[in-house]
Design an enzyme around this catalytic site. Structure first.
Site, PDB file in Angstrom:
ATOM      1  N   GLU A 451       0.815  -1.215   0.000  1.00 15.20           N
ATOM      2  CA  GLU A 451       0.000   0.000   0.000  1.00 15.20           C
ATOM      3  C   GLU A 451       0.850   1.268   0.000  1.00 15.20           C
ATOM      4  O   GLU A 451       0.412   2.301  -0.496  1.00 15.20           O
ATOM      5  CB  GLU A 451      -0.947  -0.005   1.209  1.00 15.20           C
ATOM      6  CG  GLU A 451      -1.877  -1.201   1.259  1.00 15.20           C
ATOM      7  CD  GLU A 451      -2.668  -1.413  -0.015  1.00 15.20           C
ATOM      8  OE1 GLU A 451      -3.021  -0.415  -0.676  1.00 15.20           O
ATOM      9  OE2 GLU A 451      -2.928  -2.575  -0.360  1.00 15.20           O
ATOM     10  N   GLU A 452       2.040   1.183   0.547  1.00 21.64           N
ATOM     11  CA  GLU A 452       2.892   2.372   0.611  1.00 21.64           C
ATOM     12  C   GLU A 452       3.563   2.696  -0.720  1.00 21.64           C
ATOM     13  O   GLU A 452       3.586   3.846  -1.142  1.00 21.64           O
ATOM     14  CB  GLU A 452       3.977   2.194   1.687  1.00 21.64           C
ATOM     15  CG  GLU A 452       3.468   2.294   3.119  1.00 21.64           C
ATOM     16  CD  GLU A 452       3.194   3.729   3.541  1.00 21.64           C
ATOM     17  OE1 GLU A 452       3.405   4.655   2.723  1.00 21.64           O
ATOM     18  OE2 GLU A 452       2.760   3.931   4.685  1.00 21.64           O
ATOM     19  N   SER A 453       4.138   1.687  -1.374  1.00 21.55           N
ATOM     20  CA  SER A 453       4.998   1.967  -2.528  1.00 21.55           C
ATOM     21  C   SER A 453       4.696   1.140  -3.754  1.00 21.55           C
ATOM     22  O   SER A 453       5.313   1.356  -4.797  1.00 21.55           O
ATOM     23  CB  SER A 453       6.459   1.734  -2.144  1.00 21.55           C
ATOM     24  OG  SER A 453       6.679   0.340  -1.904  1.00 21.55           O
TER      25      SER A 453
END
Length: 577
Positions: A451-453
């Site tokens: 979800e972050e990167s």
């Protein structure tokens, strides 16, 4: 053009024969078929037919729904451009397969050239705020307000100002002045907007757009009471700003009542939460339930909170929401229930014609067709082809694209192959080592990374967060100091370092909040200071109410997405550890 109609009819009537004889297994096939064709031969046919100006082969190829079809339609548009209507029709077909700004301009120019200025204007308006489109619209005498309206609708406020600056102010109409005033407010240029809006408010006291923007200028110069009167008179149009002013003054009941008048889901949500925190559960429930009927990002949150309030009230209507909530693993876990998982389907292994076409384009040096094929495939390819393409990217360690195509396939089929693409486990050793060192489940690290990167080691966010676990440089420096390690920003792009430091920070947040995953993830995304504030609110004091208490939409969505991914990873791979 009437003299050409016979030839067009002849071409169309002979097309069936061409389709059924010359290309029985290649023409007009959707991407999910598996014809016995050689993509290199089809590409060669396209190239030869285009070079020789042979209409019949191009006509048959133009029926395909792939990059060859796109290129064939472009070739026919070039070949038949002098026939105007025919050339334009093939260009439209190409644009249906693959959108292109340059082709859209060409279509608009073609329509303009044949004298169809109304149709040309429609095309140019879709190309705003490009200055070439504005110039073209003016050249065909498009009404100025039509251009301004389209720019305003798109939120191109600087373009509104720049466009109006090309005219002398003495030639401005009242509508020009209204658009200019709007743009200046939207660009926070209140000093220039205020005197203009003051005059417009006298001239057009019934115009809600004018009065709303005038209220904003009054608010900007701290004439709050006057602004409140105007916002209140504007009803639903003024609800958001009115509620915010009341909330800033700690008049929460007035703020909730103001927000409730809005038609904007984001504003209604804020009103529901305020009523909820004030203990006005019936009023809150009415707003939450209103949002459950509106598609959009607030629907799931509203269903969750509606369910909890209905259960608290002992209402059997709570069950109406449970069915839909069961589709989201994170919500079910928050409700202390078991998530429901789909039945995985098996796919037959088969050679992908999509990959063969892409390979043929690459070998021919036609990267332009590769990009077109991928664009069309995203909309039209069969799930098996999307999975094959995802595997191709995965084999080359492009996990972002692999996951993207896996997600695309999951929209149509629940195959394990699609899930494993959509939820990959890259950097396996680094994740395993960091998980063991900081007592984390590796699935949680992958979920955060996803979800972050989207698994991009060197990606930098708009806020400056870096790498796989999206670590801010200042946070990275603090982590390095606590681990007694050297720090430099370049280290944050190294997977082993980024994963380890991100895992350390994630474990720190879990320790800080007693392994409460929602709070730990909220702190990871929104910062511990905000988590403390949300936790102190009436809703945030309970674990079930904390997600609703989060005031940042991004953070509220983030904790649900990461938890969904984490639980999906456990479901897929938990028995493989």
């Amino acid at each position: 053009m009437r003299k050409n109609s016979g030839r067009v009819l002849l071409i169309l009537t002979t097309l069936v024969v061409v389709v059924l004889t010359a290309f029985p297994k290649t023409v007009g096939l959707p991407l999910d078929t598996k014809p016995t064709e050689n993509p290199a031969d089809i590409l060669a046919l396209l190239r030869e037919a285009a070079a020789a100006g042979r209409e019949d082969p191009l006509l048959s190829l133009s029926l395909r729904e792939d990059a060859i079809g796109f290129a064939a339609n472009l070739a026919l548009a070039d070949l038949l451009w002098d026939r105007e209507a025919e050339g334009i029709s093939f260009l439209r077909r190409a644009l249906e397969l693959h959108e292109s700004k340059d082709l859209r301009f060409r279509l608009a120019e073609g329509l303009k050239g044949k004298g169809d200025t109304a149709a040309a204007a429609m095309e140019y308006l879709t190309l705003l705020p490009d200055s070439r489109a504005i110039d073209a619209l003016q050249s065909i005498h498009t009404d100025r307000e039509v251009i301004l309206s389209a720019l305003a609708e798109g939120g191109y406020w600087q373009a509104v100002v720049d466009f109006l600056n090309t005219f002398p102010t003495e030639a401005f109409t009242d509508r020009d002045e209204i658009y200019l005033a709007q743009a200046m407010v939207q660009l926070d240029d209140f000093d220039r907007a205020r005197p203009l809006l003051k005059e417009l408010a006298v001239q057009f006291p019934e115009d809600q757009t004018v009065m709303w923007h005038y209220a904003r200028t009054l608010e900007a110069i701290e004439k709050t009471e006057e602004a409140i009167i105007l916002y209140n008179d504007l009803g639903s149009r003024g609800a958001q700003r009115l509620g915010q002013l009341y909330e800033q003054d700690d008049k929460r009941e007035l703020a909730a009542a103001a927000y409730a008048r809005s038609t904007d889901p984001a504003v209604i949500w804020r009103g529901a939460v305020l009523w909820d925190e004030l203990g006005e559960h019936q009023r809150a429930l009415a707003l939450y339930r209103k949002l459950t009927h509106e598609p959009g990002p607030y629907r799931d949150d509203a269903m969750y909170r509606s369910y909890l309030l209905l259960v608290e009230a002992g209402s059997p209507e709570a069950q109406d929401y449970l069915g839909e909530l069961s589709a989201r693993p994170s919500w079910m876990v928050r409700l202390n229930m078991e998530p429901s998982w789909p039945l995985l389907t098996a796919l037959e292994s088969d050679e992908s014609m999509l990959l063969m076409r892409l390979d043929a384009y690459r070998q021919a040096g036609r990267d332009d067709l590769v990009n077109v094929e991928l664009s069309i495939a995203w909309q039209s390819a069969a799930p098996q082809d999307k999975i094959s393409l995802g595997n191709w990217y995965s084999d080359r360690s492009d996990f972002r694209q692999a996951a993207r195509w896996g997600v695309g396939a999951l929209k149509e089929i629940t195959a394990r192959e699609a899930y494993e693409l959509a939820y990959p486990r890259p950097f396996f050793e680094e994740v395993g080592q960091a998980a063991a060192e900081f007592d984390l489940e590796p699935e949680l690290i992958w979920a955060v990374m996803r979800e972050e990167s989207r698994f991009q080691p060197a990606v930098v966010s708009w806020a400056g967060a870096i790498g796989l676990m999206q670590i801010m440089p200042a946070t990275g420096e603090e982590i390095a100091a606590k681990l007694d390690e050297r720090f430099s920003e370049d280290l944050l792009t190294q997977p082993s370092v980024n994963i380890r430091w991100g895992a350390y920070y994630l474990r720190s947040m879990l320790n800080l909040y007693g392994d409460d995953l929602d709070k730990a993830l909220a702190a990871y995304n929104g910062g511990p200071g905000n988590v403390r504030r949300w936790h102190k609110s009436e809703l945030g004091k309970t674990s079930s109410g904390f997600p609703t208490a989060i005031t940042f939409f991004e953070t509220r969505e983030y904790i649900t997405k990461v938890t969904d991914s984490y639980l999906t990873y456990l479901w897929l791979y938990g028995d493989q550890r």
